[in-house]
Write a protein that holds these residues in place. Structure first.
Motif, PDB file in Angstrom:
ATOM      1  N   PHE A 126      23.746 -13.810 -53.287  1.00 55.21           N
ATOM      2  CA  PHE A 126      23.688 -14.883 -52.307  1.00 55.21           C
ATOM      3  C   PHE A 126      23.496 -16.219 -53.023  1.00 55.21           C
ATOM      4  CE2 PHE A 126      22.633 -11.525 -49.132  1.00 55.21           C
ATOM      5  CZ  PHE A 126      23.623 -11.854 -48.212  1.00 55.21           C
ATOM      6  N   GLU A 145      29.959 -12.404 -46.587  1.00 54.34           N
ATOM      7  CA  GLU A 145      28.684 -12.206 -45.909  1.00 54.34           C
ATOM      8  C   GLU A 145      27.851 -13.482 -45.985  1.00 54.34           C
ATOM      9  OE1 GLU A 145      28.359  -7.416 -46.930  1.00 54.34           O
ATOM     10  OE2 GLU A 145      27.183  -8.869 -48.090  1.00 54.34           O
ATOM     11  N   LEU A 147      23.956 -15.621 -44.428  1.00 50.92           N
ATOM     12  CA  LEU A 147      22.615 -15.488 -43.862  1.00 50.92           C
ATOM     13  C   LEU A 147      22.295 -16.667 -42.955  1.00 50.92           C
ATOM     14  CD1 LEU A 147      20.586 -14.481 -47.059  1.00 50.92           C
ATOM     15  CD2 LEU A 147      21.573 -12.953 -45.335  1.00 50.92           C
ATOM     16  N   GLU A 163      16.883 -10.668 -52.461  1.00 50.65           N
ATOM     17  CA  GLU A 163      17.880 -10.624 -51.400  1.00 50.65           C
ATOM     18  C   GLU A 163      17.466  -9.646 -50.301  1.00 50.65           C
ATOM     19  OE1 GLU A 163      21.725  -9.920 -53.097  1.00 50.65           O
ATOM     20  OE2 GLU A 163      21.859 -11.976 -53.844  1.00 50.65           O
ATOM     21  N   ASN A 167      20.238  -4.589 -43.518  1.00 46.01           N
ATOM     22  CA  ASN A 167      21.611  -4.983 -43.195  1.00 46.01           C
ATOM     23  C   ASN A 167      21.715  -5.748 -41.884  1.00 46.01           C
ATOM     24  OD1 ASN A 167      22.706  -3.899 -45.535  1.00 46.01           O
ATOM     25  ND2 ASN A 167      23.076  -1.897 -44.613  1.00 46.01           N
ATOM     26  N   ILE A 170      22.082  -9.457 -42.369  1.00 43.65           N
ATOM     27  CA  ILE A 170      23.258  -9.960 -43.083  1.00 43.65           C
ATOM     28  C   ILE A 170      24.432 -10.069 -42.114  1.00 43.65           C
ATOM     29  CG2 ILE A 170      24.862  -9.540 -44.977  1.00 43.65           C
ATOM     30  CD1 ILE A 170      22.613  -7.969 -46.365  1.00 43.65           C
ATOM     31  N   HIS A 196      25.625 -17.563 -48.779  1.00 43.13           N
ATOM     32  CA  HIS A 196      26.644 -16.531 -48.576  1.00 43.13           C
ATOM     33  C   HIS A 196      26.933 -15.810 -49.886  1.00 43.13           C
ATOM     34  CE1 HIS A 196      28.816 -20.008 -50.107  1.00 43.13           C
ATOM     35  NE2 HIS A 196      29.811 -19.200 -50.441  1.00 43.13           N
TER      36      HIS A 196
END
Length: 216
Positions: A126, A145, A147, A163, A167, A170, A196
């Motif tokens: 991320f 992906e 956040l 991180e 899940n 995310i 991301h």
């Protein structure tokens, strides 16, 4: 004597919608992600899937000059090794439209385009982008992906042990969606670029991804 007025920072948020006009929300203060949740036309989706199935390498970059509002991007040669595949012309038309819309929305005169077929996560941790804004669209395969604000301590970005492992925390950009990600160099967004990462791919899995960067 009047007390000084404090300008409050807007709440950081993300916007998603099924109309292309959703992308204009990236111009709003506090919005660091705008996603047009579109469904790719079948002939373009089929082209992208067929391209990946050939298992050929693809990593192309262009710098596009867009001198005026009516300028059309010169995409000559883009993915030309796949020009014999059905749906290629429709794919180019779609990319051209995205480039023109990106330029019109931002007033961009120079745009950096990258088109890649990936078989592994290019940016697995991320992070935030040190650009004003970036367009990302995954034509085939799974999307990037991201956040929501507050899920991860920004001081610990790029640290694997920090991180989220849940899940449910995310978020993911859908296949075919068009996303505008605001970065650290957008004036007024310093310290609030969208967090991301690239998705992890299973063995044999690939994705076809387009990115556009506002160069000037």
């Amino acid at each position: 004597m009047l007390a000084p007025t404090l300008k409050l920072r807007p709440v950081i948020r993300q916007v998603q919608g099924e109309m292309p006009q959703t992308l204009t929300r990236i111009l709003d203060d506090g919005v660091n992600l705008a996603v047009w949740q579109r469904h790719l036309p079948l002939h373009i989706a089929d082209f992208a899937s067929l391209l990946l199935s050939l298992n050929e390498p693809l990593a192309e970059s262009l710098v596009l000059e867009m001198p005026g509002e009516d300028a059309e991007p010169n995409l000559c040669g883009l993915a030309s090794g796949f020009s014999d595949l059905e749906g290629y012309e429709g794919f180019l038309t779609d990319v051209s439209w995205l480039v023109s819309a990106f330029a019109c929305l931002l007033g961009a005169k120079r745009i950096g385009l990258r088109l890649r077929a990936l078989d592994k996560a290019m940016c697995p941790r991320f992070h935030v982008d040190h650009v004003p804004v970036r367009l990302i669209s995954t034509y085939a395969g799974i999307g990037s992906e991201w956040l929501k604000e507050g899920v991860m301590d920004r001081r610990q970005l790029s640290q694997a042990e920090s991180e989220p492992t849940n899940n449910a925390l995310i978020q993911q950009i859908g296949n075919g969606n068009v996303a505008l990600l605001k970065g650290e160099k957008w004036h007024g967004n310093e310290g609030f670029g969208l967090i991301h990462r690239s998705p992890q791919l299973a063995p044999g899995e690939r994705r076809l991804i387009l990115t556009l960067d506002w160069l000037s």
